[in-house]
Design a protein around this motif. Structure first.
Motif, short mmCIF file in Angstrom:
data_model
loop_
_atom_site.label_atom_id
_atom_site.label_comp_id
_atom_site.label_asym_id
_atom_site.label_seq_id
_atom_site.Cartn_x
_atom_site.Cartn_y
_atom_site.Cartn_z
N VAL A 1 -8.71 1.34 -4.14
CA VAL A 1 -8.15 -0.01 -3.98
C VAL A 1 -6.85 0.02 -3.16
O VAL A 1 -6.51 -0.98 -2.50
CB VAL A 1 -7.90 -0.71 -5.34
N VAL B 1 -6.04 -7.42 -7.59
CA VAL B 1 -7.15 -6.50 -7.77
C VAL B 1 -7.03 -5.86 -9.15
O VAL B 1 -5.93 -5.55 -9.62
CB VAL B 1 -7.18 -5.44 -6.65
N THR C 1 -8.67 -1.66 2.37
CA THR C 1 -8.24 -3.07 2.37
C THR C 1 -9.42 -4.02 2.19
O THR C 1 -9.33 -4.99 1.41
CB THR C 1 -7.51 -3.40 3.68
N ILE D 1 -1.60 -4.16 -8.56
CA ILE D 1 -2.83 -3.76 -9.23
C ILE D 1 -2.69 -4.05 -10.73
O ILE D 1 -1.68 -3.69 -11.34
CB ILE D 1 -3.10 -2.25 -9.04
N TYR E 1 -12.36 -3.50 0.80
CA TYR E 1 -12.88 -3.39 -0.57
C TYR E 1 -11.97 -4.14 -1.54
O TYR E 1 -12.43 -4.92 -2.37
CB TYR E 1 -12.95 -1.90 -0.94
N ARG E 2 -10.68 -3.91 -1.39
CA ARG E 2 -9.70 -4.57 -2.28
C ARG E 2 -9.77 -6.09 -2.15
O ARG E 2 -9.82 -6.81 -3.15
CB ARG E 2 -8.30 -4.07 -1.93
N ASN E 3 -9.79 -6.57 -0.94
CA ASN E 3 -9.82 -8.02 -0.72
C ASN E 3 -11.11 -8.66 -1.21
O ASN E 3 -11.11 -9.79 -1.71
CB ASN E 3 -9.60 -8.34 0.76
N SER F 1 0.82 -1.22 0.00
CA SER F 1 0.00 0.00 0.00
C SER F 1 0.85 1.26 0.00
O SER F 1 0.37 2.33 -0.39
CB SER F 1 -0.94 0.00 1.21
#
Length: 329
Positions: free
Chosen positions: A289, A254, A293, A231, A295-297, A160
């Protein structure tokens, strides 16, 4: 049953070869397979003549003759045999402004080939609907592209602080310019696969993007790029399918991509959607994203499940069922 595959000249590009190579490996487990690459790259009358002569010599009346895409016009050499044509998209019409050239391609790449072919496969419902807007036919079947089974989920902690953003493709539709503008000021490393032009290099440098670039990669090298990234970036303006979305899903990454068809159909809401024409929309998706975290996962989990629809076993069976139906006619 024997399948005789016809491919465009490899110098045009390897994307169709790559998709069908995966299928051919699976199909050849139960059927006899032969492949042919036409000699000429172009689509002008002389190229059409030479490629049709080649295809006529290589046709097999005892086999299913399958034209895998791009060289639709060689169906003219395969008359009176059992034939399948796969159409990936209609970019060959959508990008042509000259009305004479447009009519030429409509006639020799769409109208006549579909009339000759026994079965026509579209790789998405978007392609099917686009064809039906241009001509009436009841021959169309939708069969998705298969993902290479060598792609597999590889766990990797998300960086991140400075994520690696993988951008595949530098052509007109891949939206690299807006990607660069959207990433300005976001700590990240932009990994670009594809040959950069002078304007793209200037834009990258002017906006102080930390980037690296490579092209002419092997399939194995591309798989490594997916594994290394955080990403997968695919905000395309036009696609016939959108394989990087599925490859990202299968790897467990993602995906940021465009809310356009057929990507919506292929991605099944397991992605961060963007408006590809809106830089701020793309930028906000990156920030979401990176920073969220949960939302991304959730997108990664949905993507892993979505990739199962495109397994080579599933797609090969659909083609084999089509071949079998045709062989029994």
């Amino acid at each position: 049953m024997k399948i005789n595959f016809f491919f465009r000249n490899p110098k045009i590009g390897h994307s169709i070869h790559r998709v069908f190579r995966t299928l051919i490996v699976e199909i050849s487990k139960s059927e006899k397979v032969q492949t042919h690459n036409v000699p000429n790259q172009g689509s002008m009358p002389l190229d059409v003549i030479i490629n049709n002569i080649y295809s006529y010599k290589k046709r097999d009346k005892q086999a299913i003759n399958h034209v895998t895409g791009h060289i639709h016009d060689v169906l003219m050499a395969l008359q009176n045999t059992k034939t399948v044509l796969t159409i990936h998209d209609l970019v060959f019409l959508d990008n042509v402004k000259n009305p004479i050239k447009r009519f030429y391609k409509w006639l020799f790449w769409l109208k006549i080939p579909i009339k000759i072919a026994d079965e026509v496969v579209c790789i998405s419902n978007q392609t099917k609907e686009s064809i039906l807007k241009k001509m009436k036919t009841d021959k169309l079947t939708v069969i998705y592209n298969a993902i290479d089974p060598k792609f597999e989920q590889v766990l990797k902690p998300f960086n991140s602080a400075k994520p690696i953003v993988l951008h595949i493709g530098t052509g007109w539709n891949k939206n690299l310019d807006r990607t660069i503008l959207a990433l300005e000021g976001i700590p990240c490393h932009l990994r670009i696969i594809g040959k950069l032009n002078d304007n793209q290099l200037k834009l990258l440098n002017n906006h102080k993007i930390d980037f690296s670039n490579q092209y002419n990669l092997t399939d194995e090298n591309i798989m490594v790029e997916y594994i290394k990234c955080d990403i997968v970036n695919f905000p395309s303006e036009y696609e016939g399918f959108g394989m990087p979305v599925i490859e990202g899903h299968k790897t467990g990454r993602v995906v940021v991509t465009s809310k356009i068809e057929p990507i919506i159909e292929v991605s099944a809401n397991a992605v961060a959607y963007v408006d590809p024409s809106n830089i701020e929309s793309i930028r906000l998706a990156y920030l979401k994203v990176i920073e969220d975290t949960d939302y991304r996962n959730s997108l990664i989990d949905l993507g892993i499940e979505n990739a199962k629809r495109f397994s080579v076993e599933t797609i090969a069976k659909q083609y084999l069922d089509l071949y079998q139906k045709l062989s029994e006619k």
